[in-house]
Design a protein around this motif. Sequence first.
Motif, PDB file in Angstrom:
ATOM      1  N   GLN A 148       1.741 -14.554  -0.307  1.00 31.29           N
ATOM      2  CA  GLN A 148       2.414 -13.285  -0.068  1.00 31.29           C
ATOM      3  C   GLN A 148       3.910 -13.504  -0.030  1.00 31.29           C
ATOM      4  O   GLN A 148       4.383 -14.552   0.370  1.00 31.29           O
ATOM      5  CB  GLN A 148       1.944 -12.692   1.266  1.00 31.29           C
ATOM      6  N   THR A 193       1.876 -10.403   6.370  1.00 35.88           N
ATOM      7  CA  THR A 193       0.740  -9.557   6.001  1.00 35.88           C
ATOM      8  C   THR A 193       0.296  -8.643   7.135  1.00 35.88           C
ATOM      9  O   THR A 193      -0.352  -7.645   6.883  1.00 35.88           O
ATOM     10  CB  THR A 193      -0.455 -10.425   5.561  1.00 35.88           C
ATOM     11  N   SER A 215       1.848   0.917   0.144  1.00 29.85           N
ATOM     12  CA  SER A 215       1.564   0.043  -1.000  1.00 29.85           C
ATOM     13  C   SER A 215       2.860  -0.643  -1.419  1.00 29.85           C
ATOM     14  O   SER A 215       3.935  -0.308  -0.920  1.00 29.85           O
ATOM     15  CB  SER A 215       1.032   0.864  -2.182  1.00 29.85           C
ATOM     16  N   LYS A 216       2.758  -1.570  -2.356  1.00 26.61           N
ATOM     17  CA  LYS A 216       3.955  -2.237  -2.873  1.00 26.61           C
ATOM     18  C   LYS A 216       4.866  -1.230  -3.592  1.00 26.61           C
ATOM     19  O   LYS A 216       6.078  -1.281  -3.457  1.00 26.61           O
ATOM     20  CB  LYS A 216       3.579  -3.360  -3.844  1.00 26.61           C
ATOM     21  N   ASP A 217       4.266  -0.309  -4.340  1.00 24.77           N
ATOM     22  CA  ASP A 217       5.069   0.717  -5.019  1.00 24.77           C
ATOM     23  C   ASP A 217       5.776   1.608  -4.002  1.00 24.77           C
ATOM     24  O   ASP A 217       6.946   1.960  -4.172  1.00 24.77           O
ATOM     25  CB  ASP A 217       4.197   1.571  -5.941  1.00 24.77           C
ATOM     26  N   ALA A 271       6.632   0.709  -1.022  1.00 22.22           N
ATOM     27  CA  ALA A 271       7.684  -0.121  -0.416  1.00 22.22           C
ATOM     28  C   ALA A 271       8.936  -0.100  -1.282  1.00 22.22           C
ATOM     29  O   ALA A 271      10.055  -0.018  -0.761  1.00 22.22           O
ATOM     30  CB  ALA A 271       7.193  -1.554  -0.214  1.00 22.22           C
ATOM     31  N   GLN A 274      13.029  -5.947   1.423  1.00 18.43           N
ATOM     32  CA  GLN A 274      11.591  -5.736   1.365  1.00 18.43           C
ATOM     33  C   GLN A 274      10.907  -7.082   1.477  1.00 18.43           C
ATOM     34  O   GLN A 274      11.305  -8.043   0.820  1.00 18.43           O
ATOM     35  CB  GLN A 274      11.211  -5.058   0.043  1.00 18.43           C
ATOM     36  N   GLY A 293       7.021  -8.059   1.222  1.00 23.27           N
ATOM     37  CA  GLY A 293       5.657  -7.566   1.033  1.00 23.27           C
ATOM     38  C   GLY A 293       5.647  -6.046   1.134  1.00 23.27           C
ATOM     39  O   GLY A 293       6.420  -5.373   0.460  1.00 23.27           O
ATOM     40  N   ASP A 294       4.801  -5.520   2.006  1.00 27.21           N
ATOM     41  CA  ASP A 294       4.707  -4.069   2.207  1.00 27.21           C
ATOM     42  C   ASP A 294       5.674  -3.564   3.268  1.00 27.21           C
ATOM     43  O   ASP A 294       5.622  -2.391   3.642  1.00 27.21           O
ATOM     44  CB  ASP A 294       3.282  -3.681   2.619  1.00 27.21           C
TER      45      ASP A 294
END
Length: 163
Positions: free
Chosen positions: A24, A28, A92-94, A96, A132, A134-135
């Motif tokens: 990651q 997490t 989600s990553k998007d 974020a 940023q 991760g999330d």
Amino acid sequence: MKKTAVSVFLCIAVMLTAVACGSQSGPTNLDIKAAAAAVIKSGAYTDTMSETGDASTAISLYKLDAADVADSDVYFSSMATAEECAIFKAASKDAAARILTACKDRQASQVTAYQNYVPTEVAKINAAIITQAGDYVFYIVSNDQTKVASVLSQYGVTVDAGK
């Protein structure tokens, strides 16, 4: 013997690549409330900081889509300073990435607001930690970003406080 050595080397290389790809780029399971409270208690702030206590306030001020925010903890100063501490867990990553963009927009907006109001705060805003992991997304304006970076590192978040 040579073939065995090459085979072992290739196996190790494949395993290391697999491990690296699965890692990651941030924590997490970050306890954002604990992390934000630790940042506030770090001595990095000169103003009294107050927790919003309501996610809708942060969503509105940062102009976020509520669906993008899984959780948040945000502290604001008395407005005499530009100091803030905002930690968001994105859906989600998007999401974020969108929150990160909104934080950068917030920074630009704050520079404009403070240029005539309290121009001495502009340097703090320009030195904000906006990152940023991760999330998770961080927007932190303080008087001592080195202290903030030290606290965040205890939570597995690496930031460059010297930018």
